[in-house]
Design an enzyme around this catalytic site. Structure first.
Site, PDB file in Angstrom:
ATOM      1  CG  ASP A 133      -1.707   1.391   1.307  1.00  0.00           C
ATOM      2  OD1 ASP A 133      -2.539   1.694   0.497  1.00  0.00           O
ATOM      3  OD2 ASP A 133      -1.653   1.830   2.409  1.00  0.00           O
ATOM      4  CG  ASP A 142      -4.475  -0.685   2.826  1.00  0.00           C
ATOM      5  OD1 ASP A 142      -5.005  -0.579   1.756  1.00  0.00           O
ATOM      6  OD2 ASP A 142      -3.650  -0.276   3.509  1.00  0.00           O
ATOM      7  CG  ASP A 157      -3.778   1.601   6.719  1.00  0.00           C
ATOM      8  OD1 ASP A 157      -4.486   0.776   6.640  1.00  0.00           O
ATOM      9  OD2 ASP A 157      -4.292   2.774   6.462  1.00  0.00           O
TER      10      ASP A 157
END
Length: 653
Positions: free
Chosen positions: A335, A525, A521
């Site tokens: 991410d 996500d 995180d």
């Protein structure tokens, strides 16, 4: 440990108070050693011709050595459980009946010393848990009114005001009350450099005050904080078996009764067709040769050592199964916001339509964004001079947020959801400069575009280079626009970029990859973390929401932990495979040699116990931290706060 491995039974960590005492004061080591000394003394007196003394010493050695495992074997037998200790008991009794007291004493000594070493190895592997809990002091100084008192850490409650002097550890989680200060979290996050936190920010249990006295308000009791959460997770991981542990169990569990049946058949059939003493001796030798003690300890010890070792540098693995899968990962999806970047975005530019000032645009946006937990929302809220009240606020994940402010309908979100209209050129320019943009609508009219910049996390490019060197493919996933995503990816040398993804798009992207780990995180996500072969939440410090979604949690925010963790898992998997191969090879080799009389009972016992010691020592290697060369300067924690950019561009006609 598998129940097939007689002495200890299943590995159940009833507690983590692992005491370390010198071996010369440890009764569990001294008893087997005494058995061994008596065995050697008996052998020497036999060579000198003192047969009576020889037998007395052999018997003493046998009784002392057998006392360490025979009672437990018989106790387990009364509960319908059979294990290696029972096989050894039967072998020792049979050897005595046949007149081989010396061989029986050797068996008792070698098995007892191997079991003692196994117990010590388990205690050493589990010792990292106690080391984690030792990061919190036994007592804490708290302020009550105008007085300060010292109480046991276990009596701390939420709301207590705790005083910490420089060099002291924080006893439980809390919020900083005093002004900004530096803290050291290296023992719990693996991040080597102290970093600065501001008043009102969170401090985790186990952190060290480095430069100034500080006062915090406890947000968790002394017995239930982020550190105890980490310990409970590691403890659970060490108890939970993975695929290789189950393979070992499936082999070892039926092997013990099978060995008993095989030995009985050899003794009975051999006695009918040949010398009963010869074939009973061979049956006893086969009984020892096929004992799966090394096999049963091969995987659990490695998992305990590896999971405990990883926790020492801030990598919390939730299960043995997750650790095993981690070693098979060949691709990682990362991410962007808060993982690849610092997660501390700042408003860098505001462009607006005529007659709308920068401050007014930010105030409208902040009125809505104060209701969102996204890092970009926090940046906008911080930048606004005033944050008005908004009503009827609704948020659409991956799009934006809308509501009412002073009678005006306000919406703010991605340019893919809200058209920038006359500000399209401004939006493109900001994105090409590496900013994430959000568009503000007032009464359905494009009013402003806000550019937010989140810098690449220090060490990110180094971590990516190290991962590539390990042969791991890398894909960046982000909901951000493609121009901003590509600008950030170029800085980190990532070529596979998937941008403008909604949460469901991230899930699909992860599912399309094979042997993939997803790192994010842990909150925004969560769906992608859940569907990946391995989900990794970074910088959670024991946060329940993040840990629930992930298989592995990094307590720190240094992304250079990633290649280090991969190397650790891969080495642990190799060690598991080595231990399984050696354990199975031993049984396959010793069975025919013992059946055909090539190896004596004493020789088989010696080979078996030496192999178990080898497996133990090899398994303990999994606790060692990997040495990964990552070109970087001092490790940056990603926590140091810099001041918000004060100069904003204001678009006006």
């Amino acid at each position: 440990m598998s129940s097939a491995c007689g002495c200890g039974g299943d590995i159940v960590m009833e507690g983590i108070d692992v005491k370390t005492v010198p071996w010369w004061r440890d009764i569990e080591i001294l008893v087997p050693l005494t058995s061994g000394l008596l065995l050697v003394a008996g052998f020497i007196t036999g060579l000198l011709g003192y047969e009576t003394a020889e037998q007395v010493l052999y018997w003493a050695s046998l009784i002392i050595g057998a006392a360490t495992f025979v009672p437990d074997a018989l106790k387990r037998l009364t509960k319908g459980k059979i294990g290696v200790a029972l096989l050894m008991t039967i072998s020792a009794v049979g050897a005595v009946i046949l007149g081989y007291v010396g061989e029986a004493a050797a068996l008792a000594f070698l098995f007892s010393i191997a079991e003692a070493l196994e117990e010590k190895a388990m205690a050493k592997a589990q010792g990292s848990l106690r080391a984690l809990l030792d990061l919190t002091p036994d007592q804490a100084t708290i302020r009550r009114g105008d007085t300060t008192i010292t109480i046991p850490t276990s009596e701390l409650t939420v709301g207590d005001h705790i005083l910490i002097r420089p060099g002291e550890r924080v006893p439980t989680d809390g919020t900083l009350i005093t002004s900004r200060t530096d803290i050291d979290t290296s023992a719990i996050t693996g991040e080597s450099m102290p970093f600065t936190i501001e008043q009102g920010e969170h401090i985790s249990a186990g952190s060290i005050a480095t430069t100034t006295p500080l006062e915090i308000q406890a947000t968790a009791p002394g017995t239930d904080n982020s550190l105890t959460t980490i310990v409970s997770l590691v403890q659970g991981a060490q108890n939970e078996r993975g695929e290789r542990a189950r393979i070992a169990d499936r082999i070892a569990t039926p092997l013990v009764p099978g060995v008993l049946v095989l030995a009985a058949l050899i003794a009975v059939i051999g006695s009918l067709v040949g010398d009963p003493e010869l074939w009973i001796t061979r049956a006893l030798t086969v009984l020892v040769a096929a004992s799966p003690c090394a096999l049963a300890i091969a995987v659990p010890l490695t998992v305990i050592a590896a999971v405990g070792g990883a926790s020492k540098y801030g990598v919390i693995i939730k299960s043995g199964a997750a650790f095993e899968r981690f070693g098979t990962i060949r691709h990682i999806a990362i991410d962007k916001t808060g993982t690849l970047t610092r997660g501390k975005p700042q408003v860098a530019a505001v462009r607006s339509v005529p007659n709308v000032s920068m401050d007014v645009a930010l105030e409208w946006a902040a009125a809505l964004e104060q209701h969102s937990s996204h890092p970009i929302a926090a940046a906008i809220t911080t930048a606004a001079p005033v944050v008005p009240t908004a009503t009827d606020v609704t948020e659409q994940a991956g799009h934006g947020i809308e509501g009412w402010v002073d009678g005006d309908r306000i919406a703010i979100g991605s340019p893919r959801w809200l058209s920038p209209g006359p500000l399209s050129a401004d939006t493109t320019e900001l994105e090409e400069n590496g900013m994430t943009t959000v568009v503000l609508h007032v009464n359905d009219e494009p009013t402003a575009v806000i550019g937010v910049r989140d810098e690449l996390r220090e060490g990110a490019a180094d971590a990516v280079a190290a991962l590539k060197k390990q042969g791991i493919g890398i894909t960046m996933l982000t909901g951000d626009n493609a121009r901003t995503a590509n600008a950030i990816a170029a800085q980190a040398d990532i070529t596979d970029v998937r941008a403008e993804l909604r949460p469901e798009d991230k899930v699909a992207a992860v599912q399309a990859l094979n042997h993939v780990a997803m790192i994010g995180d842990g909150i925004n996500d969560a769906p992608a973390l859940a569907v990946a072969d391995i989900g990794i939440a970074m910088g959670v410090g024991g946060a329940d929401v993040a840990i629930e979604s992930a298989d592995i949690a990094f307590t720190g925010t240094d992304i250079r932990l990633l290649p280090r963790a991969f190397a650790h898992a891969r080495r642990g998997r190799r060690i598991m495979n080595q231990n399984l191969a050696v354990s199975l090879a031993l049984i396959v080799l010793l069975l025919p040699l013992s059946f055909f009389g090539v190896m004596s009972l004493a020789a088989v016992v010696l080979a078996h116990e030496l192999t178990e010691v080898l497996v133990i020592l090899n398994g303990l290697r999994a606790s060692r931290q990997p040495h990964i060369h990552i070109h970087a300067g001092n490790v940056h924690t990603g926590h140091t706060h810099s001041s918000r950019a004060d100069s904003h561009e204001v678009g006006a006609a």
